[in-house]
Scaffold this motif. Structure first.
Motif, mmCIF file in Angstrom:
data_model
loop_
_atom_site.group_PDB
_atom_site.id
_atom_site.type_symbol
_atom_site.label_atom_id
_atom_site.label_comp_id
_atom_site.label_asym_id
_atom_site.label_seq_id
_atom_site.Cartn_x
_atom_site.Cartn_y
_atom_site.Cartn_z
ATOM 1 N N THR A 234 -1.548 68.635 -44.862
ATOM 2 C CA THR A 234 -1.991 69.827 -44.131
ATOM 3 C C THR A 234 -1.374 69.866 -42.742
ATOM 4 N N HIS A 235 -1.340 68.684 -42.076
ATOM 5 C CA HIS A 235 -0.744 68.601 -40.741
ATOM 6 C C HIS A 235 0.750 68.953 -40.792
ATOM 7 N N VAL A 236 1.474 68.411 -41.781
ATOM 8 C CA VAL A 236 2.912 68.680 -41.886
ATOM 9 C C VAL A 236 3.162 70.155 -42.187
ATOM 10 N N THR A 237 2.344 70.738 -43.045
ATOM 11 C CA THR A 237 2.495 72.163 -43.367
ATOM 12 C C THR A 237 2.299 73.021 -42.128
ATOM 13 N N ALA A 238 1.329 72.636 -41.295
ATOM 14 C CA ALA A 238 1.006 73.433 -40.105
ATOM 15 C C ALA A 238 1.992 73.200 -38.965
ATOM 16 N N HIS A 239 2.479 71.957 -38.822
ATOM 17 C CA HIS A 239 3.283 71.622 -37.650
ATOM 18 C C HIS A 239 4.724 71.249 -37.973
ATOM 19 N N GLY A 240 5.083 71.164 -39.238
ATOM 20 C CA GLY A 240 6.465 70.904 -39.610
ATOM 21 C C GLY A 240 6.803 69.456 -39.836
ATOM 22 N N SER A 241 6.105 68.538 -39.175
ATOM 23 C CA SER A 241 6.411 67.119 -39.339
ATOM 24 C C SER A 241 5.245 66.285 -38.837
ATOM 25 N N ILE A 242 5.334 64.974 -39.094
ATOM 26 C CA ILE A 242 4.315 64.041 -38.614
ATOM 27 C C ILE A 242 4.967 62.682 -38.401
ATOM 28 N N ARG B 195 9.517 63.842 -47.094
ATOM 29 C CA ARG B 195 10.828 63.220 -46.941
ATOM 30 C C ARG B 195 10.908 62.583 -45.559
ATOM 31 N N GLN B 196 11.569 61.447 -45.478
ATOM 32 C CA GLN B 196 11.679 60.712 -44.222
ATOM 33 C C GLN B 196 12.931 61.149 -43.475
ATOM 34 N N GLN B 197 12.805 61.361 -42.172
ATOM 35 C CA GLN B 197 13.918 61.770 -41.317
ATOM 36 C C GLN B 197 13.991 60.828 -40.118
ATOM 37 N N GLY B 198 15.187 60.597 -39.619
ATOM 38 C CA GLY B 198 15.360 59.765 -38.437
ATOM 39 C C GLY B 198 15.277 58.285 -38.749
ATOM 40 N N GLU B 199 15.396 57.475 -37.691
ATOM 41 C CA GLU B 199 15.376 56.025 -37.837
ATOM 42 C C GLU B 199 14.519 55.399 -36.749
ATOM 43 N N ARG B 200 13.942 54.276 -37.079
ATOM 44 C CA ARG B 200 13.155 53.463 -36.155
ATOM 45 C C ARG B 200 12.142 54.308 -35.383
ATOM 46 N N LYS B 201 12.218 54.277 -34.039
ATOM 47 C CA LYS B 201 11.218 54.997 -33.259
ATOM 48 C C LYS B 201 11.325 56.507 -33.402
ATOM 49 N N GLY B 202 12.467 56.965 -33.875
ATOM 50 C CA GLY B 202 12.652 58.408 -34.052
ATOM 51 C C GLY B 202 12.280 58.897 -35.435
ATOM 52 N N THR B 203 11.677 58.040 -36.239
ATOM 53 C CA THR B 203 11.345 58.419 -37.615
ATOM 54 C C THR B 203 10.197 59.411 -37.640
ATOM 55 N N TYR B 204 10.359 60.455 -38.470
ATOM 56 C CA TYR B 204 9.275 61.393 -38.701
ATOM 57 C C TYR B 204 9.326 61.831 -40.154
ATOM 58 N N TYR B 205 8.297 62.525 -40.597
ATOM 59 C CA TYR B 205 8.180 62.903 -41.993
ATOM 60 C C TYR B 205 7.934 64.399 -42.103
ATOM 61 N N ALA B 206 8.638 65.021 -43.029
ATOM 62 C CA ALA B 206 8.531 66.476 -43.221
ATOM 63 C C ALA B 206 8.386 66.782 -44.706
ATOM 64 N N LEU B 207 8.136 68.052 -45.023
ATOM 65 C CA LEU B 207 8.034 68.459 -46.417
ATOM 66 C C LEU B 207 9.412 68.430 -47.069
ATOM 67 N N PRO B 208 9.494 68.196 -48.379
ATOM 68 C CA PRO B 208 10.796 68.212 -49.057
ATOM 69 C C PRO B 208 11.469 69.573 -48.910
#
Length: 367
Positions: free
Chosen positions: A315-323, A353-366
């Motif tokens: 729900t958070h990712v849908t509303a805000h784009g990533s987490i 889906r996982q994006q970024g690396e290490r401290k810059g990692t975030y997760y978004a919808l496929p």
């Protein structure tokens, strides 16, 4: 009140935890004056200087009574009449540079005090280091009454408990302990009967009514579990789950003391921990839930939580784009490692889906 200063020393040092300035150019209302007194009384006491600006400039107090002056005795009586329990202040008029300053000396109140209209305030230090008055909330009121000895929950009667719930062997254990102590006054207890011991400790218990303190000190284990469901009340927090910090507020102890208490409850099979040390939370065990006739509570926590956490993240990712992992941990009350496992599972299931690396990692919808 701490080391006593001269009145002009108070002005030079400015406002602090024990000193409050009040401008009186538009005359402080009785309501505001009484609230300021209550605030100081619920701190460590102090003094209220009326006729002084926040920057320490003396602009003078306006006369509050006949003939343009202020009667200190009448003002002290007004404060006492509008506070509960009454705060007895000493009021003086002091001249400074041709202006009059009202100095209201406020004692530290042994009881939490409020206005007769029901307002409770406490002295506190703001984030900028300045002293301020803040509302005194219900749980803070209770904690302060206990800390000051005004409220003693050990003397409260426990519904349904009586003398038969106390264990004679526990009384004997106490006798042995006090007899072996070096304190002569304590050793007197060793010569008293069971009933005389409870009376001497202020925990009088009758056939039909046991106090909380007597039950905790001398109660049979089964009786304590039945009649003092402290653990049940504590774990009502957040749908029967709570963190160590939250439970420390309930137990009125430090987090270290609370962890020690909780460890003992784990050994007895009453509760179970979840998560790692920093993000650990606690909930009732299946056995405890059965004792409390609430087995569905355990099932809800253990079975439904992963689904709830998954839904909250999506729900958070849908509303805000990533987490991020940190956001997921805060959102679901998880430790960082638990949040990582949750996010990796959602990635492996194709829900994120996982994006970024290490401290810059975030997760978004496929995509």
């Amino acid at each position: 009140m701490g080391a006593r200063k001269s009145r002009w020393g108070w002005l030079q040092d400015g406002e602090d935890y024990e000193t409050e300035f009040k401008s009186d150019r538009k005359q402080v209302s009785d309501h505001d004056l009484v609230e300021a007194v209550v605030c100081l009384a619920n701190g460590s006491g102090g003094r209220l200087l009326i006729g002084v600006e926040d920057d320490g400039r003396v602009t003078g107090a306006v006369g509050r009574h006949e003939h343009g002056g202020t009667d200190p005795v009448r003002l002290a009586a007004l404060i006492a009449n509008r506070t509960e329990p009454p705060v007895t202040c000493q009021v003086n008029e002091v001249e400074s540079d041709g202006s009059t300053v009202l100095v209201v000396e406020v004692p530290h109140s042994p009881r939490v005090t409020g206005t007769t209209s029901g307002t409770y305030l406490r002295r506190a230090m703001g984030q900028d280091g300045s002293a301020t008055c803040r509302p005194l909330r219900a749980h803070e009121l209770l904690a302060r009454e206990i800390d000051r000895g005004a409220a003693d929950f050990a003397r409260l009667p426990i519904p349904g408990a009586g003398w038969e719930d106390l264990d004679p062997f526990e009384f004997e254990r106490v006798r042995r302990l006090v007899a072996a102590s070096g304190n002569r006054a304590d050793r007197v207890l060793a010569k008293l009967s069971d009933r005389e011991i409870t009376a001497a400790l202020g925990l009088e218990t009758t056939e039909a009514e046991a106090t909380a303190g007597a039950l905790l000190l001398f109660g049979r284990e089964a009786a304590v579990r039945t009649h003092i469901p402290t653990h049940q009340a504590a774990f009502q927090v957040q749908q029967r789950r709570a963190t160590t910090t939250e439970l420390a507020t309930v137990t009125q102890g430090t987090e270290k003391e609370t962890r020690r208490l909780l460890a003992g409850m784990v050994e007895r099979g009453w509760i179970q921990p979840r998560g790692e040390r920093k993000g650990r939370s606690w909930h009732l065990s299946a056995a405890a839930d059965r004792e409390l006739q609430a087995p569905e509570g355990y099932t809800r926590i253990r079975g439904f939580e992963p689904l709830q956490q998954e839904q909250m993240v999506l729900t958070h990712v849908t509303a805000h784009g990533s987490i991020t992992r940190g956001q997921a941990a805060e959102l679901c009350a998880l430790s960082p490692s638990q949040a990582s496992r949750l996010l990796k599972r959602l990635v492996s299931e194709g829900k994120l889906r996982q994006q970024g690396e290490r401290k810059g990692t975030y997760y978004a919808l496929p995509e």
